[in-house]
Design an enzyme around this catalytic site. Structure first.
Site, mmCIF file in Angstrom:
data_model
loop_
_atom_site.group_PDB
_atom_site.id
_atom_site.type_symbol
_atom_site.label_atom_id
_atom_site.label_comp_id
_atom_site.label_asym_id
_atom_site.label_seq_id
_atom_site.Cartn_x
_atom_site.Cartn_y
_atom_site.Cartn_z
ATOM 1 N N CYS B 86 0.832 -1.217 0.000
ATOM 2 C CA CYS B 86 0.000 0.000 0.000
ATOM 3 C C CYS B 86 0.857 1.253 0.000
ATOM 4 O O CYS B 86 0.343 2.358 -0.159
ATOM 5 C CB CYS B 86 -0.950 0.003 1.195
ATOM 6 S SG CYS B 86 -1.583 -1.628 1.582
ATOM 7 N N HIS B 335 -9.207 4.179 -1.527
ATOM 8 C CA HIS B 335 -7.852 3.641 -1.368
ATOM 9 C C HIS B 335 -7.493 2.679 -2.496
ATOM 10 O O HIS B 335 -7.398 1.475 -2.299
ATOM 11 C CB HIS B 335 -7.748 2.956 0.000
ATOM 12 C CG HIS B 335 -6.390 2.415 0.340
ATOM 13 N ND1 HIS B 335 -5.211 2.956 -0.147
ATOM 14 C CD2 HIS B 335 -6.019 1.377 1.135
ATOM 15 C CE1 HIS B 335 -4.186 2.265 0.326
ATOM 16 N NE2 HIS B 335 -4.649 1.303 1.094
#
Ligand SMILES: [Zn+2]
Lengths: 134, 388
Positions: B86, B335
């Site tokens: 991420c 996200h």
């Protein structure tokens, strides 16, 4: 499209630690590791790793019940996992079988050898250590 | 020996469930906007770094940096993909920064992209699980929400943090996202709605978790000394720092803070010559509500155990004590993992230029971005100021 490729290879490669709770200890600094490490985190190249079997006794540091599982655990949810501090020092993740006992942070547990999941309808059954309240 | 680096152009593709846009469309949408913002021709660009975590698992497409370069019309320039879970976007930004700072390239484009909504949520859960230790976490069915849930439960145990305080993070970030046209969600939430949402991995509920998203972001970097040729308000990157830690959560020193964040932050503050008190606006990695609370503490904005109360008191809303996640954060804005770290830089630039519209932080002078990979095995921190 996404499947967990060959979970069996990943299981068998680590079969000794998974089935026998066999980890290791660095003789240079006396730090115990489970799962075993190739190199000691503290000593790096000066590591002197020797194998060591763990008692499986420990206490719960944190835990959670998983309701949204990955593909491989579709049929197992909900299930509880936790971080357990083993008596010999290291922290490790594992499933926790509550066996009707209400668990909490600080609950003493012991590792036992239990069924983890069945790979498909006719596939093999995978076993793994799981923690149970003492 | 190293040159000052500025951001001279930024662009975003709208975050959300973009069923009619694939990787190419998303990357072009963000990239072309950034080139226009910097008044650049495609031929001016010398190097591209592209951040993406799992395009192969989500889309069957690897080799994304060259694809990005080609889609933006760059001719045969070097292009490199950066994968750091991420934190792929933030890590790509740092690589771009290094290549300009070290005088290897002048004009560098940093892109980030993820297209996640073509697979089922259980497939996505499996793909994202690869950011942890496959052999000892994902193999045992331990998901990302579960790892952060265990951090949350321990944080609650040690510091008295409450589920309502976690929910307040989500409520604030959704409120900020209302003012961001690029955000995935434009829906106000109440603490009660978060508390009553479906349990995913206790104590984390669905509305404590950032969503599965499609999106892309891009920034253009240049040496500060030539930045004004392209843009009247270049934004200087005054710090770029990164740290790593064990992939496996249980192997870390403790469960209630992310050590890689503290290490990267300390280096970044030193490079920039600022303290946490100087930061006016921060985009932090709120993949789960507990992650924003830990970030506030690990970045030095609050003492350990104080962040939950601060969010509840409204101290981190826009134009309060410190404005955190003005874009809506990962929770409200979305996200798309590889895009997130670059999007954070885009928001920092808009805030420092005074271009953030309804969510503008008054007198924003210093901005910080914080991007985390996995459950904390990578953390990247950047600090930015307007170039004077
Ligand atoms: Zn050692």
């Amino acid at each position: 499209m996404i499947t967990m490729e060959k979970p069996s290879a990943s299981l068998w490669r680590k079969i000794k630690p998974r089935y026998n709770l066999s980890g290791n200890i660095c003789k240079n600094c006396s730090t115990a590791y489970f799962p075993p490490r190739i190199v000691c985190r503290k000593c790096g190249r000066n590591s002197k790793m020797e194998s060591m079997t763990f008692s499986g006794n420990g206490e719960i540091i944190s835990f959670t019940e998983i309701r949204v599982p990955p593909d491989t655990f579709r049929d197992e949810a909900p299930y509880t996992v936790g971080v357990v501090k083993l008596d010999e020092g290291p922290l490790v993740e594992g499933h926790i079988l509550e066996n009707g006992i209400k668990i909490d942070i600080g609950t003493k547990v012991k590792a036992a050898f239990r069924k983890m999941y069945v790979d498909g309808e006719e596939g093999p059954i995978y076993y793994h250590y799981k923690f149970e309240p003492v | 020996m190293s040159r000052d680096v500025a951001i001279i152009g930024v662009g975003l593709a709208k975050f959300g469930e973009r069923w009619n846009a694939g990787l190419k469309e998303l990357m072009a949408e963000a990239g072309l906007q950034a080139l226009e913002d910097a008044n650049l021709k495609s031929d001016d660009v010398e190097m591209l770094y592209g951040g993406t975590m799992a395009s192969g698992r989500f889309m069957g497409q690897e080799h994304v940096a060259a694809l990005m370069s080609d889609q933006l019309g760059f001719k045969n320039i070097p292009a490199v993909r950066i994968e750091n879970a991420c934190a792929s976007g933030g890590s790509a930004l740092r690589q771009g920064y290094i290549s300009v700072a070290s005088d290897i390239h002048d004009i560098v484009v940093v892109g980030g992209v993820e297209k996640m909504t073509d697979v089922t949520s259980s497939e996505a859960t499996t793909a994202l699980g690869g950011a942890g230790d496959q052999e000892w976490e994902l193999f045992q069915g331990i998901t990302f929400p579960a790892l952060y849930a265990m951090m949350a439960k321990r944080h609650m145990y040690e510091y008295g943090t409450t589920e309502e305080q976690l929910a307040a993070v989500s409520v604030k970030n959704h409120e900020n996202a209302m003012k961001n046209k690029y955000a995935q969600f434009h829906k106000r939430l109440t603490i009660d709605e978060v508390m009553k949402s479906k349990m995913v991995s206790d104590p984390l509920k669905l509305l404590d978790c950032s969503p599965i998203s499609d999106g892309a972001a891009a920034v253009v970097l240049a040496p500060l000394e030539i930045a004004r040729k392209y843009n009247d308000t270049p934004i200087k990157i005054v710090a770029s720092a990164q740290a790593s830690d064990t992939l496996r959560l249980a192997e870390r020193d403790n469960l209630t803070s992310i050590k890689a964040t503290s290490i990267a932050a300390e280096k970044a503050y030193k490079q920039a010559g600022v303290t946490p008190k100087d930061i006016n606006v921060a985009e932090v990695h709120d993949c789960f509500t507990i992650a924003e609370i830990m970030a506030m503490e690990d970045l030095g904005f609050y003492k350990k155990g104080e962040a939950g109360k601060a969010v509840m008191n409204g101290e981190t809303a826009i134009n309060s004590k410190i404005s955190i996640n003005t874009s809506g954060g990962l929770k409200g804005c979305g996200h798309p993992v590889g895009a997130t770290g670059v999007k954070q830089a885009v928001e920092a630039v808009w805030q420092l230029r005074g271009d953030a519209g309804e969510r503008q932080v008054n007198g924003a002078e210093v901005a910080l971005t914080h991007n985390v990979g996995g459950s904390g095995a990578t953390a990247v921190v950047h600090i930015y100021k307007r170039a004077n």
